[in-house]
Design a protein around this motif. Structure first.
Motif, mmCIF file in Angstrom:
data_model
loop_
_atom_site.group_PDB
_atom_site.id
_atom_site.type_symbol
_atom_site.label_atom_id
_atom_site.label_comp_id
_atom_site.label_asym_id
_atom_site.label_seq_id
_atom_site.Cartn_x
_atom_site.Cartn_y
_atom_site.Cartn_z
ATOM 1 N N LYS A 30 7.783 -1.431 -9.650
ATOM 2 C CA LYS A 30 7.330 -1.590 -11.023
ATOM 3 C C LYS A 30 6.624 -2.918 -11.248
ATOM 4 C CE LYS A 30 10.557 1.728 -12.834
ATOM 5 N NZ LYS A 30 10.892 2.187 -11.509
ATOM 6 N N LYS A 31 7.219 -3.995 -10.804
ATOM 7 C CA LYS A 31 6.615 -5.317 -10.976
ATOM 8 C C LYS A 31 6.754 -6.102 -9.672
ATOM 9 C CE LYS A 31 7.461 -5.792 -15.960
ATOM 10 N NZ LYS A 31 8.104 -6.607 -17.019
ATOM 11 N N SER A 32 5.642 -6.436 -9.064
ATOM 12 C CA SER A 32 5.653 -7.251 -7.860
ATOM 13 C C SER A 32 4.375 -8.075 -7.826
ATOM 14 C CB SER A 32 5.770 -6.384 -6.604
ATOM 15 O OG SER A 32 4.700 -5.470 -6.527
ATOM 16 N N MET A 33 4.462 -9.242 -7.233
ATOM 17 C CA MET A 33 3.327 -10.156 -7.235
ATOM 18 C C MET A 33 2.154 -9.583 -6.446
ATOM 19 S SD MET A 33 3.159 -14.149 -6.049
ATOM 20 C CE MET A 33 4.300 -14.629 -7.343
ATOM 21 N N TRP A 34 2.448 -8.989 -5.280
ATOM 22 C CA TRP A 34 1.349 -8.488 -4.452
ATOM 23 C C TRP A 34 0.605 -7.349 -5.143
ATOM 24 C CZ3 TRP A 34 0.499 -3.601 -2.527
ATOM 25 C CH2 TRP A 34 1.540 -2.676 -2.629
ATOM 26 N N LYS A 35 1.336 -6.531 -5.900
ATOM 27 C CA LYS A 35 0.702 -5.441 -6.633
ATOM 28 C C LYS A 35 -0.194 -5.996 -7.746
ATOM 29 C CE LYS A 35 1.860 -1.242 -9.198
ATOM 30 N NZ LYS A 35 2.971 -0.372 -9.654
ATOM 31 N N GLY A 36 0.263 -7.071 -8.399
ATOM 32 C CA GLY A 36 -0.561 -7.692 -9.423
ATOM 33 C C GLY A 36 -1.838 -8.265 -8.859
ATOM 34 N N ILE A 37 -1.761 -8.829 -7.660
ATOM 35 C CA ILE A 37 -2.964 -9.382 -7.017
ATOM 36 C C ILE A 37 -3.940 -8.266 -6.661
ATOM 37 C CG2 ILE A 37 -3.783 -10.594 -4.965
ATOM 38 C CD1 ILE A 37 -1.162 -12.180 -4.991
ATOM 39 N N ILE A 38 -3.424 -7.160 -6.134
ATOM 40 C CA ILE A 38 -4.284 -6.017 -5.796
ATOM 41 C C ILE A 38 -5.011 -5.511 -7.045
ATOM 42 C CG2 ILE A 38 -4.268 -3.588 -5.090
ATOM 43 C CD1 ILE A 38 -4.060 -5.476 -2.750
ATOM 44 N N ASN A 39 -4.281 -5.360 -8.143
ATOM 45 C CA ASN A 39 -4.900 -4.876 -9.376
ATOM 46 C C ASN A 39 -5.941 -5.852 -9.901
ATOM 47 O OD1 ASN A 39 -3.442 -2.469 -9.485
ATOM 48 N ND2 ASN A 39 -1.733 -3.431 -10.560
ATOM 49 N N ALA A 40 -5.641 -7.165 -9.794
ATOM 50 C CA ALA A 40 -6.575 -8.164 -10.289
ATOM 51 C C ALA A 40 -7.882 -8.167 -9.501
ATOM 52 C CB ALA A 40 -5.927 -9.548 -10.231
ATOM 53 N N ILE A 41 -7.782 -7.898 -8.205
ATOM 54 C CA ILE A 41 -8.979 -7.934 -7.359
ATOM 55 C C ILE A 41 -9.740 -6.620 -7.391
ATOM 56 C CG2 ILE A 41 -9.785 -8.126 -4.968
ATOM 57 C CD1 ILE A 41 -7.511 -10.082 -4.456
ATOM 58 N N HIS A 42 -9.024 -5.500 -7.371
ATOM 59 C CA HIS A 42 -9.667 -4.219 -7.115
ATOM 60 C C HIS A 42 -9.852 -3.327 -8.336
ATOM 61 C CE1 HIS A 42 -9.854 -4.538 -2.720
ATOM 62 N NE2 HIS A 42 -8.694 -5.172 -2.811
ATOM 63 N N CYS A 43 -9.186 -3.625 -9.438
ATOM 64 C CA CYS A 43 -9.405 -2.794 -10.620
ATOM 65 C C CYS A 43 -10.845 -2.928 -11.079
ATOM 66 C CB CYS A 43 -8.460 -3.198 -11.746
ATOM 67 S SG CYS A 43 -6.848 -2.400 -11.630
ATOM 68 N N SER A 44 -11.512 -1.815 -11.293
ATOM 69 C CA SER A 44 -12.934 -1.802 -11.635
ATOM 70 C C SER A 44 -13.151 -1.023 -12.917
ATOM 71 C CB SER A 44 -13.745 -1.181 -10.486
ATOM 72 O OG SER A 44 -15.081 -0.967 -10.871
ATOM 73 N N LYS A 45 -14.195 -1.373 -13.634
ATOM 74 C CA LYS A 45 -14.545 -0.651 -14.851
ATOM 75 C C LYS A 45 -15.304 0.640 -14.541
ATOM 76 C CE LYS A 45 -14.765 -4.761 -17.779
ATOM 77 N NZ LYS A 45 -15.612 -5.574 -18.691
ATOM 78 N N ARG A 46 -15.606 0.842 -13.270
ATOM 79 C CA ARG A 46 -16.371 2.033 -12.897
ATOM 80 C C ARG A 46 -15.548 3.041 -12.099
ATOM 81 N NH1 ARG A 46 -21.248 -0.767 -9.892
ATOM 82 N NH2 ARG A 46 -19.475 -2.009 -9.179
ATOM 83 N N LYS A 47 -14.418 2.601 -11.560
ATOM 84 C CA LYS A 47 -13.583 3.503 -10.777
ATOM 85 C C LYS A 47 -12.168 3.485 -11.345
ATOM 86 C CE LYS A 47 -16.140 3.119 -6.438
ATOM 87 N NZ LYS A 47 -16.067 2.795 -4.992
ATOM 88 N N TRP A 48 -11.636 4.683 -11.589
ATOM 89 C CA TRP A 48 -10.321 4.792 -12.198
ATOM 90 C C TRP A 48 -9.467 5.773 -11.391
ATOM 91 C CZ3 TRP A 48 -14.921 5.283 -14.914
ATOM 92 C CH2 TRP A 48 -15.261 4.170 -15.705
ATOM 93 N N ASP A 49 -9.226 5.433 -10.144
ATOM 94 C CA ASP A 49 -8.381 6.268 -9.294
ATOM 95 C C ASP A 49 -6.949 5.768 -9.339
ATOM 96 O OD1 ASP A 49 -10.509 7.879 -8.453
ATOM 97 O OD2 ASP A 49 -11.080 6.431 -6.913
ATOM 98 N N MET A 50 -6.043 6.575 -8.732
ATOM 99 C CA MET A 50 -4.639 6.175 -8.682
ATOM 100 C C MET A 50 -4.478 4.839 -7.985
ATOM 101 S SD MET A 50 -1.372 8.162 -6.983
ATOM 102 C CE MET A 50 -1.434 9.515 -8.154
ATOM 103 N N PHE A 51 -5.253 4.619 -6.921
ATOM 104 C CA PHE A 51 -5.208 3.361 -6.186
ATOM 105 C C PHE A 51 -6.563 2.681 -6.305
ATOM 106 C CE2 PHE A 51 -2.147 6.161 -4.160
ATOM 107 C CZ PHE A 51 -1.002 5.376 -4.197
ATOM 108 N N PRO A 52 -6.635 1.521 -6.938
ATOM 109 C CA PRO A 52 -7.919 0.866 -7.161
ATOM 110 C C PRO A 52 -8.502 0.280 -5.883
ATOM 111 C CG PRO A 52 -6.143 -0.575 -7.858
ATOM 112 C CD PRO A 52 -5.509 0.726 -7.469
ATOM 113 N N ILE A 53 -9.790 0.426 -5.706
ATOM 114 C CA ILE A 53 -10.498 -0.233 -4.615
ATOM 115 C C ILE A 53 -11.827 -0.746 -5.147
ATOM 116 C CG2 ILE A 53 -9.440 1.012 -2.695
ATOM 117 C CD1 ILE A 53 -11.826 2.863 -2.636
ATOM 118 N N ASN A 54 -12.149 -1.948 -4.775
ATOM 119 C CA ASN A 54 -13.406 -2.571 -5.161
ATOM 120 C C ASN A 54 -14.215 -2.817 -3.900
ATOM 121 O OD1 ASN A 54 -15.504 -4.129 -6.149
ATOM 122 N ND2 ASN A 54 -14.205 -5.282 -7.560
ATOM 123 N N GLY A 55 -15.279 -2.056 -3.744
ATOM 124 C CA GLY A 55 -16.068 -2.112 -2.522
ATOM 125 C C GLY A 55 -16.801 -3.414 -2.306
#
Length: 389
Positions: A53-78
């Motif tokens: 639910k809450k972990s530092m590494w997950k927050g870092i992944i979301n901060a880097i890879h969450c995109s306004k153009r891609k909304w998948d279950m797992f965010p990836i920023n190419g």
């Protein structure tokens, strides 16, 4: 599966690796492939991403890879070079019978705080962004949680929407009506959101479960079904598995692999060829051992003409499950001891006698089985004969 070998000596391989790496219920040995182990370990990161639910590494992944153009279950920023991108791509590639690993990750909604309304697979009718794309385009916060769009008032679910503009086109209105109808069927459980993985009947996730899931896609490699016996040492089980497939290094088998053999006759009797059916059933030495063992087991009238008959010996009608298990294990031990006696003649020039071989098999069976089924020893008078040896 062979005799080992190294950089200087190349030994024969008697069973193909594909067969060795196939699950036991499909005729293989059940040895895990490195590919399956590696992919199962990779999948654990994806599972942690949704279940923690809450972990530092997950927050870092979301901060880097969450995109306004891609909304998948797992965010990836190419635009970033990251191992996380490869992990997510591998998750979509992992498929068994058309179902990918990621598509099997589902959520049972409780309070709805850690499941996303549009992106995650929480509804019984699928991922909402895929089923209702027109409405998804109108959503202001595409990563909104379920609790931000559905709230429970008494026993009724109330919708809370946040649109860029209210649904107005025929397509948008139709999707809105359908979605509202389906949402009325949703039932939330008590407590927090619970993530499950559909690749296992219980919904539980583990690296071992994923590894078995990947191995389950392999076809049956051995038409001869083999019943594994838990109370017999694993080496005897593997030996019997090879025997039923006729993958033992007999003299005839070596000749077929272009290995020069001076004499291919049976080491026991010299009358027949040194091949599995003769060594274990046709040879006079083996027949004498079986007469002693089968009489001790209480089945003196059973005749075997091939190793497949030995593998089916425990399937005699009218026997209890415990006694069938005993016979199956004793057959394995007896075959193992006959093969050892054969190797003693071939390699050590030491000839065992029938009484010696039969006595070792009986003693082994008594010691192992009596420790696991103590009550059965009292019921089966045949066991007491071993004390007379």
């Amino acid at each position: 599966m062979g005799g080992g070998g190294n950089g200087d000596v190349r030994k024969l391989h008697w069973v193909a690796w594909e067969t060795v790496a196939t699950p036991k219920d499909k005729g293989g040995l059940g040895v895990s492939r490195l590919f399956d182990c590696n992919r199962a370990l990779i999948s654990k990161w994806l599972w942690r991403c949704v279940s923690e639910k809450k972990s530092m590494w997950k927050g870092i992944i979301n901060a880097i890879h969450c995109s306004k153009r891609k909304w998948d279950m797992f965010p990836i920023n190419g635009s970033y070079s990251s191992g996380w991108i490869n992990i997510v791509k591998e998750g979509y590639k992992l498929k068994v019978n058309g179902s990918s690993f990621i598509r099997l990750i589902k959520c049972e909604v409780g309070n709805g705080e850690y499941s996303r309304f549009w992106v995650d697979d929480w509804a019984p009718f699928g991922v909402l962004k895929e089923g209702f794309p027109a409405l998804f385009k109108l959503e202001v916060n595409k990563h909104c949680a379920v609790c931000e769009r559905l709230t429970k008032v008494g026993d009724t679910l109330v919708n809370i929407w946040s649109w860029k503009k209210h649904p107005s086109t025929p397509e948008e209105v139709q999707q809105m009506l359908t979605l509202l109808s389906l949402l009325q069927q949703v039932r939330f459980k008590q407590g927090a959101d619970l993530w499950k993985w559909g690749g296992h009947p219980s919904g539980s996730f583990s690296v071992a479960v994923v590894r078995n899931w990947l191995a389950s896609s392999r076809p049956v490699v051995n038409q001869v079904y083999f019943d594994w016996c838990k109370w017999v040492p694993i080496k005897c089980n593997i030996f019997m598995w090879r025997l039923l497939m006729k993958r033992l290094p007999t003299k005839v088998a070596l000749l077929k692999r272009n290995i020069l053999i001076d004499d291919s006759r049976c080491a026991f009797c010299g009358d027949g060829d040194d091949e599995v059916d003769h060594v274990f059933t046709g040879c006079a030495f083996a027949a004498s051992v079986w007469n002693g063992i089968l009489g001790w087991l209480g089945i003196p009238n059973y005749f075997s003409f091939s190793v497949s008959d030995l593998g089916n010996m425990h399937k005699i009608d009218g026997l209890s499950a415990t006694r069938k298990d005993t016979i199956r294990g004793m057959v394995m031990v007896c075959c193992w001891r006959i093969w050892r006696a054969r190797n003693d003649v071939v390699f050590n020039h030491r000839r065992s006698n029938v009484v010696e071989v039969a006595a070792e098999v009986k003693a082994f069976g008594f010691l192992w089985f009596s420790n696991r089924h103590k009550d059965f020893v009292k019921d089966w008078k045949g066991w007491s004969n071993v004390m007379l040896l």
